[in-house]
Design a protein around this motif. Structure first.
Motif, PDB file in Angstrom:
ATOM      1  N   PRO A  85     -32.400   7.900  -2.854  1.00 15.85           N
ATOM      2  CA  PRO A  85     -32.539   6.550  -2.297  1.00 15.85           C
ATOM      3  C   PRO A  85     -31.213   5.801  -2.341  1.00 15.85           C
ATOM      4  CG  PRO A  85     -34.353   7.035  -3.785  1.00 15.85           C
ATOM      5  CD  PRO A  85     -33.360   8.152  -3.942  1.00 15.85           C
ATOM      6  N   SER A  86     -30.891   5.114  -1.265  1.00 17.05           N
ATOM      7  CA  SER A  86     -29.593   4.436  -1.176  1.00 17.05           C
ATOM      8  C   SER A  86     -29.478   3.272  -2.158  1.00 17.05           C
ATOM      9  CB  SER A  86     -29.389   3.917   0.258  1.00 17.05           C
ATOM     10  OG  SER A  86     -30.461   3.050   0.638  1.00 17.05           O
ATOM     11  N   LEU A  87     -30.594   2.666  -2.532  1.00 12.86           N
ATOM     12  CA  LEU A  87     -30.570   1.519  -3.433  1.00 12.86           C
ATOM     13  C   LEU A  87     -30.755   1.915  -4.893  1.00 12.86           C
ATOM     14  CD1 LEU A  87     -32.703  -1.015  -1.344  1.00 12.86           C
ATOM     15  CD2 LEU A  87     -30.213  -0.777  -1.435  1.00 12.86           C
ATOM     16  N   CYS A  88     -30.701   3.188  -5.175  1.00  6.06           N
ATOM     17  CA  CYS A  88     -30.915   3.672  -6.536  1.00  6.06           C
ATOM     18  C   CYS A  88     -29.639   3.492  -7.349  1.00  6.06           C
ATOM     19  CB  CYS A  88     -31.293   5.150  -6.494  1.00  6.06           C
ATOM     20  SG  CYS A  88     -32.489   5.622  -7.755  1.00  6.06           S
ATOM     21  N   ALA A  89     -29.759   2.790  -8.479  1.00  6.10           N
ATOM     22  CA  ALA A  89     -28.597   2.491  -9.306  1.00  6.10           C
ATOM     23  C   ALA A  89     -28.069   3.759  -9.969  1.00  6.10           C
ATOM     24  CB  ALA A  89     -28.944   1.448 -10.365  1.00  6.10           C
TER      25      ALA A  89
END
Length: 301
Positions: free
Chosen positions: A258-262
């Motif tokens: 996921p692109s928003l995964c920290a």
């Protein structure tokens, strides 16, 4: 009065190739954690782990050298050959992990902001950490079982693989607790049960071998170990299929990160690590099963 029990000190413990390797381990280990503690510095869980590895391995190595030099190991109710072989393999794995982690997180080429002196100490510590790994790997190479040789089980390929399997399982457990979301599905919970079962049984096999209690059991221990290894292969095959499906199939998980995964706090990263090391352990168990057909246990060496 002349002694009939032989010399009190075993000089071969420090003059043989294995003894020299252990002396180098002691020297490199002491140098490494001394450089880090004096000026190099460490912090967070990664640095603490590295310091634990270096001090733990140093302490056990000193204990082994002392026992062999003074013949005190003959007073211990353990299989000394199995113990030293198992520790050498474990120390090799731990030291190579620390040798990778410390420079990765603490070494930099520039002096800012830690200063050139601290940087130099950290580089030097990293070099000696690498030498420490080489010294432990050398002992494993020197003490491993040769074809046709009667030796301790933990010195055989199958015995050494048991240590590697347990070590890889620990990496899997570390990724599981790092927000892997394994409790989301019953299928992934089954995978955790397989990891746990195989790890526990592997540790029990190592413990019985090191303590030299296999001959006291009322059943053929070596045959049970082979049967267990075959069962572990089947169990890991099921996990190698189930885990990727329920983590990376679009129906249950995410095929891509996921692109928003920290960074450092992403369940997808932990799931990927688990999947990779699942296949690593599966391969280790397959190799173990192949080699276990060609050895015999020796519990008293």
């Amino acid at each position: 009065m002349e002694s009939t029990g032989g010399p009190y000190l075993n000089t071969a413990a420090v003059t043989s190739p294995v003894g020299i390797a252990r002396l180098l381990q002691m020297t490199f280990g002491c140098t490494t954690f001394s450089l880090v503690a004096h000026q190099g510095g460490f912090g967070a869980a990664y640095g603490t782990f590295c310091m634990f590895v270096w001090t733990f391995c140093f302490a056990i190595t000193v204990f082994i050298i002392t026992c062999e030099f003074t013949h005190l190991h003959s007073c211990l109710s353990i299989s000394w050959g199995n113990f030293t072989a198992a520790f050498a393999m474990l120390a090799t794995l731990m030291s190579v992990t620390a040798a990778v982690i410390y420079p990765l997180y603490f070494v930099q080429l520039g002096c800012y902001p830690i200063g050139c002196e601290v940087r130099d100490f950290r580089i030097a510590a990293s070099v000696f950490a690498g030498l420490l790994f080489v010294a432990y790997a050398t002992e494993v190479f020197l003490t491993r079982a040769k074809p046709g040789q009667v030796t301790s089980y933990m010195a055989t390929v199958s015995g050494l693989l048991k240590i590697v399997q347990a070590f890889v399982a620990c990496i899997i457990f570390g990724a599981l607790v790092n927000d892997s979301q394994y409790s989301k599905y019953v299928a992934t919970q089954w995978c955790v049960a397989v990891y746990s079962f195989c790890f526990v049984v592997t540790v029990v096999v190592v413990a019985f071998s090191v303590t030299g209690k296999t001959a006291l059991l009322q059943f053929p221990f070596e045959r049970c170990v082979v049967v267990y290894t075959f069962a572990a292969v089947l169990l890991y095959v099921s996990v190698a299929v189930i885990w990727p499906v329920f983590c990376f199939d679009s129906k249950y998980g995410s095929p891509q990160r996921p692109s928003l995964c920290a960074k450092g706090k992403c369940p997808w990263d932990s799931q990927l690590v688990i999947a990779i090391f699942t296949y690593v352990n599966l391969l280790l168990y397959v190799v173990d099963l192949a080699y276990s057909q060609r050895i015999r246990f020796v519990s008293h060496l």
